[in-house]
Design a protein around this motif. Structure first.
Motif, PDB file in Angstrom:
ATOM      1  N   THR A   1       0.916  -1.098   0.297  1.00 57.61           N
ATOM      2  CA  THR A   1      -0.060  -0.121  -0.073  1.00 57.61           C
ATOM      3  C   THR A   1       0.820   1.379   0.096  1.00 57.61           C
ATOM      4  O   THR A   1       1.997   1.295   0.564  1.00 57.61           O
ATOM      5  CB  THR A   1      -0.988   0.011   1.186  1.00 57.61           C
TER       6      THR A   1
ATOM      7  N   LYS B   1      -1.137   8.596  -1.023  1.00 62.60           N
ATOM      8  CA  LYS B   1      -0.874   9.500  -2.297  1.00 62.60           C
ATOM      9  C   LYS B   1      -2.160  10.680  -2.174  1.00 62.60           C
ATOM     10  O   LYS B   1      -3.248  10.471  -1.667  1.00 62.60           O
ATOM     11  CB  LYS B   1      -0.951   9.022  -3.446  1.00 62.60           C
TER      12      LYS B   1
ATOM     13  N   THR C   1      -5.257   9.594   0.059  1.00 66.06           N
ATOM     14  CA  THR C   1      -5.954   8.429  -0.335  1.00 66.06           C
ATOM     15  C   THR C   1      -5.027   7.246  -0.163  1.00 66.06           C
ATOM     16  O   THR C   1      -3.740   7.582  -0.070  1.00 66.06           O
ATOM     17  CB  THR C   1      -6.160   8.454  -1.504  1.00 66.06           C
TER      18      THR C   1
ATOM     19  N   ARG D   1      -3.640   3.359  -1.542  1.00 67.68           N
ATOM     20  CA  ARG D   1      -3.922   2.657  -2.695  1.00 67.68           C
ATOM     21  C   ARG D   1      -2.963   1.301  -2.599  1.00 67.68           C
ATOM     22  O   ARG D   1      -2.099   1.309  -1.970  1.00 67.68           O
ATOM     23  CB  ARG D   1      -3.095   3.403  -3.793  1.00 67.68           C
TER      24      ARG D   1
ATOM     25  N   GLY E   1      -2.020   0.656  -7.259  1.00 67.46           N
ATOM     26  CA  GLY E   1      -2.500   1.866  -8.039  1.00 67.46           C
ATOM     27  C   GLY E   1      -3.974   2.224  -7.702  1.00 67.46           C
ATOM     28  O   GLY E   1      -4.078   3.390  -8.156  1.00 67.46           O
ATOM     29  N   LYS E   2      -4.592   1.196  -7.186  1.00 66.15           N
ATOM     30  CA  LYS E   2      -6.256   1.533  -6.836  1.00 66.15           C
ATOM     31  C   LYS E   2      -6.456   1.916  -5.701  1.00 66.15           C
ATOM     32  O   LYS E   2      -5.971   1.607  -4.694  1.00 66.15           O
ATOM     33  CB  LYS E   2      -6.714   0.176  -7.084  1.00 66.15           C
ATOM     34  N   ILE E   3      -7.482   3.034  -5.399  1.00 64.71           N
ATOM     35  CA  ILE E   3      -7.656   3.524  -4.160  1.00 64.71           C
ATOM     36  C   ILE E   3      -8.706   2.483  -3.457  1.00 64.71           C
ATOM     37  O   ILE E   3      -9.660   1.870  -4.087  1.00 64.71           O
ATOM     38  CB  ILE E   3      -8.645   4.910  -4.545  1.00 64.71           C
TER      39      ILE E   3
ATOM     40  N   TRP F   1      -9.438  -3.469   1.102  1.00 65.62           N
ATOM     41  CA  TRP F   1      -8.169  -3.521   0.502  1.00 65.62           C
ATOM     42  C   TRP F   1      -8.285  -4.862  -0.540  1.00 65.62           C
ATOM     43  O   TRP F   1      -7.657  -4.977  -1.495  1.00 65.62           O
ATOM     44  CB  TRP F   1      -7.098  -3.895   1.512  1.00 65.62           C
TER      45      TRP F   1
ATOM     46  N   ALA G   1      -9.677  -3.992  -3.869  1.00 67.66           N
ATOM     47  CA  ALA G   1      -9.077  -3.357  -4.805  1.00 67.66           C
ATOM     48  C   ALA G   1      -7.619  -4.273  -5.048  1.00 67.66           C
ATOM     49  O   ALA G   1      -7.263  -4.012  -6.370  1.00 67.66           O
ATOM     50  CB  ALA G   1      -8.721  -1.959  -4.301  1.00 67.66           C
TER      51      ALA G   1
END
Length: 122
Positions: free
Chosen positions: A18, A21, A28, A30, A33-35, A100, A103
């Motif tokens: 994780t 960003k 956020t 991530r 790269g996915k929130i 988590w 995502a």
């Protein structure tokens, strides 16, 4: 114990692969790269991934805890959580870990079976 934005950050960043960003002026969190989580601009709420079909039941069962921003979250697999309404850090951990898992790439989830939901809870 009151759950804080610092608790969100600590737990979110403890999950595998994780990163934090800033986006839209808010922190956020991530995975690949996915929130999977975002702190609200007031540090009193957070957003997490949640299947659209599951949101209404969660909100109906605990409206003091879960909500959506009408007109903003309608079409997204996203749910808002009031941090002060969470029971403790264990509940925060469960909410963040579930988000988590939604995502994260399947290979990453498979590599961390300790983060799978307990079958007794299901």
């Amino acid at each position: 114990m009151t759950v804080t934005a610092d608790d969100v950050r600590a737990i979110a960043l403890s999950l595998p692969d994780t990163a934090e960003k800033l986006a839209w002026g808010q922190p956020t969190f991530r995975v690949a790269g996915k929130i999977f989580a975002a702190l609200g601009d007031d540090d009193a709420t957070m957003g997490v991934k949640c299947p659209v079909e599951d949101r209404a039941e969660l909100i109906a069962s605990e409206p003091e805890k879960f909500f959506v921003r009408e007109g903003h979250d309608d079409s997204y697999a996203w749910l808002r959580v009031r941090l002060a309404a969470l029971d403790d850090a264990a509940e925060l951990n469960a909410v963040l870990t579930d988000s988590w898992r939604q995502a994260a790439p399947r290979r990453l989830v498979a590599a961390h079976p300790e983060l799978s939901p307990d079958p007794a809870d299901g």
